[in-house]
Design an enzyme around this catalytic site. Structure first.
Site, PDB file in Angstrom:
ATOM      1  N   HIS A 138    -108.246 110.650   8.537  1.00 54.01           N
ATOM      2  CA  HIS A 138    -109.001 111.653   7.810  1.00 54.01           C
ATOM      3  C   HIS A 138    -108.254 111.989   6.526  1.00 54.01           C
ATOM      4  CE1 HIS A 138    -111.716 112.573  11.164  1.00 54.01           C
ATOM      5  NE2 HIS A 138    -110.659 112.462  11.950  1.00 54.01           N
ATOM      6  N   CYS A 164    -111.826 109.950   3.908  1.00 54.06           N
ATOM      7  CA  CYS A 164    -112.806 110.639   3.078  1.00 54.06           C
ATOM      8  C   CYS A 164    -112.153 111.028   1.749  1.00 54.06           C
ATOM      9  CB  CYS A 164    -113.330 111.885   3.777  1.00 54.06           C
ATOM     10  SG  CYS A 164    -114.311 111.550   5.255  1.00 54.06           S
TER      11      CYS A 164
END
Length: 477
Positions: free
Chosen positions: A170, A212
């Site tokens: 992430h 991301c």
């Protein structure tokens, strides 16, 4: 007669030796030709040699993030089959997946449906809390004295060596997660890469980054002169995607209630396994991955980006990954040679997907059902609370009309997301002091905090707003 036979045998032996010598010379010449790199202007320099090195980083922990460690384990297998030695591959992973109680195949990790075990043989260099930011930077800089635990392996590369770094986890604007609950800040990572370059301890480097908003790590920050080529799973403002997820096509065994891989990561790895890397260039792989990962008008996909020294894309992947001898018969035929993946899930939603499947698979009235229900509701409530806190802070600092733009606005492409990285880090820490950890989901609000710095918000203002916002949202269920 015997003398004649012996003489004939000697002549045949000499002929055989001559043919073998010619063949060996040809093979040596071919090897030298294949193991070439390009100079700074894109020119071919066949006489350049060096060792291949790799650093592989899975930045998460927890079975709901299965895919990140699966990506790294898969990457390791590709590099080993390509000829890299364990002494030249350094692995960061929490190592809590293979024998996790939720894993339907204990001791085995797969990276695609019905895939082979990619966990076997993976070095346990930096695991658990040793998989931290300090050790990562010490490894890259080959600073053994700065290490705190782990195997002690470092990126001890030389001036003619070629380095491959792969990170998957992430992330958020300007930040990457680590399994130790720390952040890698973009400017710190770039500073480490600059130091590595200034030490003249590599010839060229490629950096593959899955997260991301991963483009924000290099956007406006990675100079061309470092001789580093980087690609990212997404641009600076969008999510990257998990794939091979439960109930999605291609079919995933129903025993698995978590995504097995990430769209960008499995794309470059599956491409590497189906081509002769002596012939495929970085640019060709970039195009394959870009097309497989992009949003083609559906509800998923991201823009794969490239940064740094773009002339390095003329190099063959062999210079960094070696090549599996079994793949040497493959040729680069089409840039769409990989099958498209029809479904994928935003990295932010993969955790919810895992808890949802765990909840619905558990027997009614069981302890597993109650546990899964609590996990699912806790995740949703945590997200709601972070959303409300950040909106509350923005309204206190900028007023109701300007709050939403301050949370969402992004700078134009080519600019770093924040001018003052010290301010950015301080405001991030200030938020967490009063409101607790941002969580993987909360990392998406890092841009909002960067915007606060760019607008001149001081730490005292942030502290006051955070304290008020987090006190008033304590009772959110």
């Amino acid at each position: 007669m015997n003398s004649y036979i012996i003489g004939a045998m000697l002549i045949l032996e000499l002929l055989s030796f001559s043919l073998e010598s010619q063949q060996l010379a040809k093979l040596s010449s071919e090897e030298s030709e294949y193991h070439h790199v390009y100079d700074g202007d894109g020119g071919n320099t066949n006489n350049t040699k060096g060792t291949r090195w790799a650093v592989l980083i899975a930045g998460s922990r927890g079975y709901e993030n299965y895919r990140h460690q699966a990506d790294v384990c898969h990457a390791y297998q590709i590099l080993r089959k390509g000829g890299l030695k364990d002494e030249n591959i350094i692995v960061f992973m929490y190592d809590d997946i293979a024998f996790n109680k939720n894993n339907p195949r204990p001791g085995i990790i797969i990276n695609k449906p019905q895939g082979e075990d990619v966990y076997k043989g993976v070095p346990k260099d930096y695991t658990g809390r040793d998989a931290n930011v300090n050790n990562l930077f010490a490894v890259i800089l080959a600073n053994k004295t700065a290490l705190t635990g782990g195997s002690g392996k470092v990126l001890d590369s030389g001036p003619e060596d070629h380095v491959f770094i792969f990170y998957t986890d992430h992330g958020g604007p300007g930040v990457l997660g680590m399994a130790s609950d720390e952040y890698i800040y973009a400017n710190d990572l770039i500073d480490v890469l600059k130091k590595k370059h200034d030490a003249k301890t590599f010839k060229s480097m490629i950096f593959y980054l899955e997260s991301c908003e991963s483009g924000s790590i290099f956007e406006g920050l990675l100079p061309e002169g470092l001789n580093i080529f980087a690609t990212t799973a997404a641009n600076a403002t969008e999510d990257s995607y998990g794939t091979y997820c439960p109930d999605e096509s291609p079919y995933v065994d129903p025993e698995y209630d978590t995504c097995l891989g990430d769209l960008y990561s499995v794309s470059w790895m599956e491409d590497s396994e189906t081509h002769n890397l002596r012939e495929e260039t970085l640019e060709q792989q970039y195009e394959v991955v870009r097309k497989r990962t992009e949003n083609k008008g559906g509800d998923y996909g991201s823009h794969v980006m490239k940064y740094g020294k773009l002339s390095l894309t003329k190099q063959c992947l062999y210079s960094y990954m070696g090549t599996n001898p079994k793949s040497n018969s493959y040729t680069m035929v089409r840039d769409d040679s990989l099958k498209p993946i029809p479904k994928a899930v935003s990295q932010h939603d993969t955790v919810l997907l895992h808890f949802w499947h765990k909840l619905h698979k558990a027997p009614e009235g069981s302890q597993k059902k109650l546990e899964a229900q609590q996990q699912f509701h806790n995740e949703i409530n945590q997200r709601m609370r972070i959303d409300q806190i950040m909106m509350f802070i923005a309204k206190l600092l900028f007023g109701s009309e300007n709050a939403l733009p301050m949370l969402k606005n992004a700078r134009p492409a080519g600019q770093p997301m924040v001018d003052d990285w010290s301010c950015f880090k301080t405001l991030m820490r200030t938020y967490e002091k009063y409101c607790g950890a941002m969580s993987r989901y909360g990392m998406s609000y890092a841009r909002a905090i960067a915007n606060m710095c760019n607008a001149g918000i001081k730490v005292e203002q942030m502290a006051k707003a955070s304290a008020e916002a987090c006190t008033k949202t304590m009772n959110i269920p």
